[in-house]
Design an enzyme around this catalytic site. Structure first.
Site, PDB file in Angstrom:
ATOM      1  N   GLY A  12       0.927  -1.100  -0.035  1.00  0.00           N
ATOM      2  CA  GLY A  12       0.080   0.160  -0.102  1.00  0.00           C
ATOM      3  C   GLY A  12       0.731   1.396  -0.235  1.00  0.00           C
ATOM      4  O   GLY A  12       0.448   2.336   0.564  1.00  0.00           O
ATOM      5  N   ARG A  15      -0.334   5.345  -1.533  1.00  0.00           N
ATOM      6  CA  ARG A  15      -0.981   6.801  -0.990  1.00  0.00           C
ATOM      7  C   ARG A  15      -0.572   6.922   0.471  1.00  0.00           C
ATOM      8  O   ARG A  15      -0.033   5.888   1.131  1.00  0.00           O
ATOM      9  CB  ARG A  15      -2.459   6.523  -1.118  1.00  0.00           C
ATOM     10  CG  ARG A  15      -2.891   6.652  -2.760  1.00  0.00           C
ATOM     11  CD  ARG A  15      -4.368   6.607  -2.808  1.00  0.00           C
ATOM     12  NE  ARG A  15      -5.057   5.326  -2.865  1.00  0.00           N
ATOM     13  CZ  ARG A  15      -5.948   5.045  -1.995  1.00  0.00           C
ATOM     14  NH1 ARG A  15      -6.377   5.594  -1.255  1.00  0.00           N
ATOM     15  NH2 ARG A  15      -6.647   3.794  -2.102  1.00  0.00           N
ATOM     16  N   GLY A  55      16.423   9.536  -2.778  1.00  0.00           N
ATOM     17  CA  GLY A  55      16.386   7.899  -2.464  1.00  0.00           C
ATOM     18  C   GLY A  55      16.779   6.920  -3.964  1.00  0.00           C
ATOM     19  O   GLY A  55      16.578   7.925  -5.083  1.00  0.00           O
ATOM     20  N   VAL A  65      -2.596  -8.046  -1.697  1.00  0.00           N
ATOM     21  CA  VAL A  65      -2.167  -8.640  -0.433  1.00  0.00           C
ATOM     22  C   VAL A  65      -3.007  -9.641   0.071  1.00  0.00           C
ATOM     23  O   VAL A  65      -2.542 -10.734   0.640  1.00  0.00           O
ATOM     24  CB  VAL A  65      -1.579  -7.617   0.740  1.00  0.00           C
ATOM     25  CG1 VAL A  65      -0.488  -6.681   0.048  1.00  0.00           C
ATOM     26  CG2 VAL A  65      -2.892  -6.965   1.140  1.00  0.00           C
ATOM     27  N   SER A 143      -3.390  -0.228  14.345  1.00  0.00           N
ATOM     28  CA  SER A 143      -3.964   1.150  14.527  1.00  0.00           C
ATOM     29  C   SER A 143      -4.566   1.186  16.074  1.00  0.00           C
ATOM     30  O   SER A 143      -4.358   0.129  16.759  1.00  0.00           O
ATOM     31  CB  SER A 143      -5.225   1.067  13.724  1.00  0.00           C
ATOM     32  OG  SER A 143      -6.152   2.007  14.276  1.00  0.00           O
ATOM     33  N   TYR A 156     -12.481  -4.037  11.344  1.00  0.00           N
ATOM     34  CA  TYR A 156     -11.253  -3.307  11.453  1.00  0.00           C
ATOM     35  C   TYR A 156     -10.548  -3.551  12.573  1.00  0.00           C
ATOM     36  O   TYR A 156      -9.206  -3.559  12.678  1.00  0.00           O
ATOM     37  CB  TYR A 156     -11.610  -1.939  11.011  1.00  0.00           C
ATOM     38  CG  TYR A 156     -10.304  -1.012  10.705  1.00  0.00           C
ATOM     39  CD1 TYR A 156      -9.554  -1.254   9.612  1.00  0.00           C
ATOM     40  CD2 TYR A 156     -10.118  -0.088  11.699  1.00  0.00           C
ATOM     41  CE1 TYR A 156      -8.302  -0.253   9.411  1.00  0.00           C
ATOM     42  CE2 TYR A 156      -8.904   0.980  11.570  1.00  0.00           C
ATOM     43  CZ  TYR A 156      -8.170   0.773  10.334  1.00  0.00           C
ATOM     44  OH  TYR A 156      -7.128   1.371  10.249  1.00  0.00           O
ATOM     45  N   ALA A 157     -11.249  -3.224  13.765  1.00  0.00           N
ATOM     46  CA  ALA A 157     -10.911  -3.148  15.096  1.00  0.00           C
ATOM     47  C   ALA A 157     -10.023  -4.735  15.210  1.00  0.00           C
ATOM     48  O   ALA A 157      -9.006  -5.065  15.752  1.00  0.00           O
ATOM     49  CB  ALA A 157     -11.508  -2.813  16.236  1.00  0.00           C
ATOM     50  N   ALA A 158     -10.887  -5.770  14.993  1.00  0.00           N
ATOM     51  CA  ALA A 158     -10.431  -7.108  15.190  1.00  0.00           C
ATOM     52  C   ALA A 158      -9.342  -7.473  14.450  1.00  0.00           C
ATOM     53  O   ALA A 158      -8.397  -7.960  14.819  1.00  0.00           O
ATOM     54  CB  ALA A 158     -11.501  -7.969  14.646  1.00  0.00           C
ATOM     55  N   LYS A 160      -6.883  -5.179  13.501  1.00  0.00           N
ATOM     56  CA  LYS A 160      -5.840  -4.519  13.751  1.00  0.00           C
ATOM     57  C   LYS A 160      -5.407  -5.061  15.194  1.00  0.00           C
ATOM     58  O   LYS A 160      -4.168  -4.917  15.463  1.00  0.00           O
ATOM     59  CB  LYS A 160      -6.191  -2.945  13.972  1.00  0.00           C
ATOM     60  CG  LYS A 160      -6.474  -2.339  12.634  1.00  0.00           C
ATOM     61  CD  LYS A 160      -5.284  -2.225  11.540  1.00  0.00           C
ATOM     62  CE  LYS A 160      -5.520  -1.603  10.472  1.00  0.00           C
ATOM     63  NZ  LYS A 160      -4.151  -1.691   9.607  1.00  0.00           N
TER      64      LYS A 160
END
Ligand code: NDP
Length: 248
Positions: A12, A15, A55, A65, A143, A156-158, A160
């Site tokens: 990722g 962005r 660089g 992924v 996160s 999302y929380a699970a 992370k």
């Protein structure tokens, strides 16, 4: 040029936080692999910014992924093209939000498959190369909500929180090969992901941030850069918060 001759794969990288990480690692001399899912033009812009910052020319590589076979093929290509992989930053992530009672299986599966399985699949493929090199850095972008939970973000929380458990487990499994595994838990950072929030939602969140501002992608990239170098040689299994104090 602390990361000269190191290859750094950033998932990722096209962005937001991933782009800033690519630029920061490139500035330290790493040969960056800029991964993206669908946004090739943005990934090429990241590569341009890395070169602009001094660089080495990055390699731009699209793969999903959440697709294990695609991940394995990508790391085979990285080995063939660049000789190995020293640093993996598992940054690719999506956020599908909603309250439990109306949350769809498909959204749960997509979120877990991208955010958690994707990080696992990349860590497995990269660690095969790192084990042979007897040096490696795996940095998982989790996160703050993986630490605190957040109403409306069950999947999302699970995912992370799962990344934190995975970080500590892999830190134990890979330490004997001088591979460190750490997590970074960003708080409220200005990116496309948070641009969708209304001003009212942003105000509610900022009220909970002692430093009273949103974080920048560069704030997160600096933490990642530290963990990637030998300055963090003796740091593994750690969860580094970059959250303005919103969770301590
Ligand atoms: P963005 O939405 O700005 O960017 C997401 C990146 O992930 C893009 O480069 C996108 O590629 C890539 N991506 C998405 N799905 C896949 C996939 N299946 N395979 C490969 N790449 C994929 O995200 P942010 O920069 O805001 O967030 C980056 C990470 O930081 C995420 O893991 C997020 O959960 C985490 N985070 C963000 C916070 C914030 O406040 N912004 C706070 C805490 C954590 P493409 O451009 O091709 O679509």
């Amino acid at each position: 040029m602390e990361l000269k001759d190191k290859v750094a794969a950033v998932t990722g990288g096209s962005r937001g936080i991933g782009r800033a990480i690519c630029v920061e690692l490139g500035k330290l001399g790493a040969r960056v692999v800029v991964n993206y899912a669908g946004n090739e033009a943005a990934a090429r812009e990241t590569a341009r910014l890395v070169v602009e910052a001094g660089g080495p020319e990055p390699v731009v590589m699209g793969f999903d992924v959440s697709d294990g076979a695609a991940v394995d093929a990508a790391f085979d290509a990285i080995k063939a093209q660049l000789g190995g992989c020293h640093i993996l930053v598992n940054n690719a992530g999506i956020s599908k939000d909603g309250l439990l009672l109306r949350f769809k299986d498909d959204d749960w599966n997509k979120t877990l498959q991208t955010n958690l399985y994707g990080a696992f699949a990349c860590a497995r493929a990269a660690s095969k190369l790192m084990t042979k090199q007897r040096w490696g850095r795996i940095i998982n972008i989790s996160s703050v909500v993986g630490e605190t939970g957040n109403a409306g973000q069950v999947a999302y929380a699970a995912a992370k929180a799962g990344m934190i458990g995975m970080t500590k487990t892999l830190a134990q499994e890979l330490a004997s090969r001088s591979i460190t595994v750490n997590a970074v838990t960003p708080g409220f950072i200005e990116t496309d992901m948070t641009a969708a929030l209304s001003d009212d939602q942003k105000k509610v969140i900022l009220d909970e941030v002692p430093l009273k501002s949103m974080g920048t992608v560069v704030d997160v990239a600096h933490a990642v850069a530290f963990l990637a170098t030998d300055r963090a040689r003796y740091v593994t299994g750690h969860v580094l918060s970059v959250n303005g104090g919103m969770y301590m």
